[in-house]
Design an enzyme around this catalytic site. Structure first.
Site, PDB file in Angstrom:
ATOM      1  CE  LYS A 116     -35.431 -37.467  -4.629  1.00 45.20           C
ATOM      2  NZ  LYS A 116     -34.553 -37.394  -3.458  1.00 45.20           N
ATOM      3  CD  GLU A 200     -32.876 -33.700 -14.040  1.00 41.55           C
ATOM      4  OE1 GLU A 200     -32.932 -33.295 -12.880  1.00 41.55           O
ATOM      5  OE2 GLU A 200     -32.099 -34.616 -14.406  1.00 41.55           O
ATOM      6  CG  HIS A 235     -30.706 -47.020  -9.825  1.00 39.07           C
ATOM      7  ND1 HIS A 235     -30.188 -45.899 -10.419  1.00 39.07           N
ATOM      8  CD2 HIS A 235     -31.545 -47.573 -10.725  1.00 39.07           C
ATOM      9  CE1 HIS A 235     -30.710 -45.776 -11.637  1.00 39.07           C
ATOM     10  NE2 HIS A 235     -31.523 -46.769 -11.839  1.00 39.07           N
ATOM     11  NE  ARG A 292     -28.696 -42.513   3.441  1.00 34.88           N
ATOM     12  CZ  ARG A 292     -29.043 -42.194   2.207  1.00 34.88           C
ATOM     13  NH1 ARG A 292     -29.987 -41.287   2.002  1.00 34.88           N
ATOM     14  NH2 ARG A 292     -28.461 -42.723   1.149  1.00 34.88           N
TER      15      ARG A 292
HETATM   16  C1  MV4 Z   1     -29.929 -38.760 -14.547  1.00 33.54           C
HETATM   17  C2  MV4 Z   1     -29.094 -39.481 -15.440  1.00 33.54           C
HETATM   18  C3  MV4 Z   1     -28.806 -38.896 -16.664  1.00 33.54           C
HETATM   19  N1  MV4 Z   1     -29.331 -37.686 -16.989  1.00 33.54           N
HETATM   20  N2  MV4 Z   1     -30.414 -37.551 -14.892  1.00 33.54           N
HETATM   21  C4  MV4 Z   1     -30.496 -42.291 -11.391  1.00 33.54           C
HETATM   22  C5  MV4 Z   1     -31.172 -42.290 -10.062  1.00 33.54           C
HETATM   23  C6  MV4 Z   1     -31.222 -40.887  -9.636  1.00 33.54           C
HETATM   24  N3  MV4 Z   1     -30.434 -40.726  -8.430  1.00 33.54           N
HETATM   25  C7  MV4 Z   1     -30.665 -40.039 -10.724  1.00 33.54           C
HETATM   26  N4  MV4 Z   1     -30.203 -40.941 -11.748  1.00 33.54           N
HETATM   27  C8  MV4 Z   1     -29.799 -40.474 -12.956  1.00 33.54           C
HETATM   28  N5  MV4 Z   1     -30.248 -39.266 -13.328  1.00 33.54           N
HETATM   29  C9  MV4 Z   1     -30.123 -37.039 -16.099  1.00 33.54           C
HETATM   30  N6  MV4 Z   1     -30.611 -35.826 -16.430  1.00 33.54           N
HETATM   31  C10 MV4 Z   1     -28.593 -40.731 -15.043  1.00 33.54           C
HETATM   32  C11 MV4 Z   1     -28.964 -41.225 -13.817  1.00 33.54           C
HETATM   33  C12 MV4 Z   1     -28.445 -42.533 -13.431  1.00 33.54           C
HETATM   34  C13 MV4 Z   1     -27.645 -42.649 -12.304  1.00 33.54           C
HETATM   35  C14 MV4 Z   1     -27.324 -41.539 -11.530  1.00 33.54           C
HETATM   36  C15 MV4 Z   1     -26.516 -41.728 -10.417  1.00 33.54           C
HETATM   37  C16 MV4 Z   1     -26.045 -42.992 -10.073  1.00 33.54           C
HETATM   38  C17 MV4 Z   1     -26.376 -44.084 -10.839  1.00 33.54           C
HETATM   39  C18 MV4 Z   1     -27.171 -43.922 -11.970  1.00 33.54           C
HETATM   40  C19 MV4 Z   1     -27.493 -45.046 -12.741  1.00 33.54           C
HETATM   41  C20 MV4 Z   1     -28.291 -44.875 -13.847  1.00 33.54           C
HETATM   42  C21 MV4 Z   1     -28.766 -43.618 -14.196  1.00 33.54           C
END
Ligand code: MV4
Length: 513
Positions: A116, A200, A235, A292
């Site tokens: 990441k 972040e 997720h 992918r």
């Molecule tokens: C975040 C966020 C809010 N603010 N980053 C969750 C897993 C990872 N792919 C990134 N994720 C998130 N990052 C910041 N700065 C909220 C999430 C998040 C989320 C993101 C995408 C799809 C589902 C999610 C479920 C919970 C939190």
């Protein structure tokens, strides 16, 4: 063009790739573990090789075994599907060293996107917007405090080594930072053997919107619209759609061009997905790249009219992209439901077992990518995805109606499934209005649970009152019907007339409560 392709996967995606091979006159080679001997993908392949016990590390993740099967079968290329080894640079390299074409990006591009923080550093150079914060891991609590103060609370701590929410901690004020950093580091170490954590700005209730990109090995790279993937639980995506109801044409172009910049920065080829977090003000921030083909690729295939697996295979065979960006038009609306063998009454835990009856939907505008059949025993060893049902129509409202109809055609006997969840989502006013974000499904499930509890409590109250009344009537001490109830016709106010009428009046009173 390849004459034979090994599909190094199982379930619905293996069946999906086998279908593309057949349509292209390519012979598909399947692999299977002990529990998959009778699996659908084995039945549909020209030849199939046993690769080991059910445990994935000894079968579908067994690189030497898969290379051996590719050699033995004479397959010139390998399609990894998704999950398993699909984003594993070592497998990608092993194929290259064995002279077998890996249908996907190069190992170098894959590695660049795997970390990441490395990905974010690449994006910074490419001028790609990402959430304000650090691009490298935090050195200390003091460093964390300094950065958090600069970007402002609330902030999000994240593990550099992985995604899927592991090692992620929301911090809403400075006094929570120390403990949250400690928890995030230890969870990151446990999950990814790497305790690097970065920070972040927290995006409240973000949407998860991803852009499909497709590049050939001659430097041409295009975007194929976006997918709204916010309907998730823990997720895990549950329902995806294209286009997103939230994205307007100008935003689509800007997100697409940004995704292409990401792909170019990584010298990306083949199919890939650039994930974004999108806030309520339509700002989008780079999240990560999935190197992918994704589960939800069918919704993009519907709205673009392109077959992504055909294109993946043609790109891997060295062909140039047959489309330019100006040729790509989006038409209609597609929504995908992931049918899982999960028990909705037991926290959606996997519910494996034998499928004793299977009625699957079809009809206008319904695509079914299934990996199961009646009589098949769903194993406990793998992700319990049974099938994907995709509804397509000219408008979102019609696509919802089609999918709703299809969910009422779907029946699986002998196992539990999450089908009832889609009946609720597809009829939910917020979903129909396109008001979804990453917390939407948790909210819907919470509301449903409260409604069920209220209904159950209501039933309990009625049962208790009925029991008391029944007991009183039995020993003749029952009071006159409640003052709100009008005695049934033919019964005097004091209820002196026949007991039957009195009871009837009381039951009416009860029902009105
Ligand atoms: C975040 C966020 C809010 N603010 N980053 C969750 C897993 C990872 N792919 C990134 N994720 C998130 N990052 C910041 N700065 C909220 C999430 C998040 C989320 C993101 C995408 C799809 C589902 C999610 C479920 C919970 C939190």
């Amino acid at each position: 063009m390849f004459k034979k392709i090994l599909i190094a996967n199982r379930g619905e995606i293996a069946v999906r790739v086998i279908r593309a091979c057949r349509e292209m006159g390519i012979s598909p080679v399947a692999v299977y573990s002990d529990v998959d001997r009778a699996a659908l993908h084995v039945r549909k392949a020209d030849e199939a090789y046993h690769i080991g016990p059910a445990t994935a590390s000894e079968s579908y993740l067994n690189i030497p075994k898969l290379i051996e099967v590719a050699r033995k079968s004479g397959a010139e290329a390998v399609h990894p599907g998704y999950g398993f080894l699909s984003e594993n640079p070592s497998f990608n390299r092993a194929c290259r060293q064995a002279g077998i074409k890996f249908i996907g990006p190069t190992p170098e591009a894959m590695e660049l996107m795997g970390s990441k923080t490395r990905a974010r550093q690449t994006m910074e150079k490419a001028g790609v917007p990402f959430v304000p914060g650090t691009t490298k891991g935090l050195d200390s609590l003091a460093h964390a405090r300094e950065v958090a103060a600069k970007i402002g609370y609330p902030v999000m701590l994240k593990a550099a080594g992985g995604g899927g929410g592991k090692g992620m901690r929301a911090v809403r004020s400075a006094d929570q930072l120390a403990s949250a950093l400690e928890q995030a580091k230890s969870e990151a170490m446990r999950s990814f053997k790497d305790d690097e954590v970065y920070i972040e700005k927290l995006i409240e209730n973000p949407r998860h919107i991803e852009v499909q990109i497709l590049g050939d090995e001659h430097g041409h790279l295009v975007y194929l619209g976006e997918r709204e993937c916010s309907v998730q639980r823990r997720h895990q995506k549950v329902l995806e759609e294209s286009p997103s109801a939230f994205v307007d044409p100008d935003m689509r172009r800007r997100m697409g061009e940004t995704a292409v910049r990401v792909g170019k920065a990584a010298a990306y080829s083949n199919a890939g997905t650039v994930e974004f977090l999108v806030d309520e003000r339509k700002n989008f921030y780079f999240l990560e790249v999935n190197a992918r083909l994704q589960v939800e690729h069918p919704v993009t295939e519907f709205v673009t009219g392109l077959d992504l697996v055909h294109l993946q295979i043609r790109i891997a065979a060295g062909e140039e992209l047959p489309v330019r960006q100006e040729d790509i038009m989006l038409r209609g609306h597609a929504i995908e439901c992931r049918i899982y063998a999960e028990d909705p009454d037991n926290n959606y835990f996997p519910s494996p077992g034998t499928i004793t009856r299977l009625l699957q939907p079809s009809g206008p505008g319904i695509r079914r990518d299934s990996g199961v059949y009646e009589g098949w025993t769903v194993p406990i060893d793998y992700d319990p995805l049974l099938a994907k049902v995709i509804g397509y129509a000219p408008t979102r409202r019609e696509a919802i109606a089609r999918l709703d109809r299809a969910m009422y055609e779907y029946f699986a006997g002998g196992i539990k499934t999450n089908i009832s969840l889609f009946r609720r989502i597809l009829r939910d006013p917020d979903f129909i209005a396109g008001k979804v974000h990453t917390g939407y499904l948790d909210g819907l499930l919470e509301r449903s649970k409260n409604e069920q509890h209220a209904a159950r409590d209501g039933d309990r109250r009625i049962a208790a009152v009925a029991a008391v009344l029944f007991t009183q009537m039995e020993n003749g001490t029952a009071a006159a019907p409640a003052e709100t109830a009008q005695p049934a016709a033919g019964v005097s106010a004091n209820g002196a007339a026949g007991t039957h009428w009195k009871r009837a009046a009381r039951m009416d009173a009860l029902r009105e409560h």
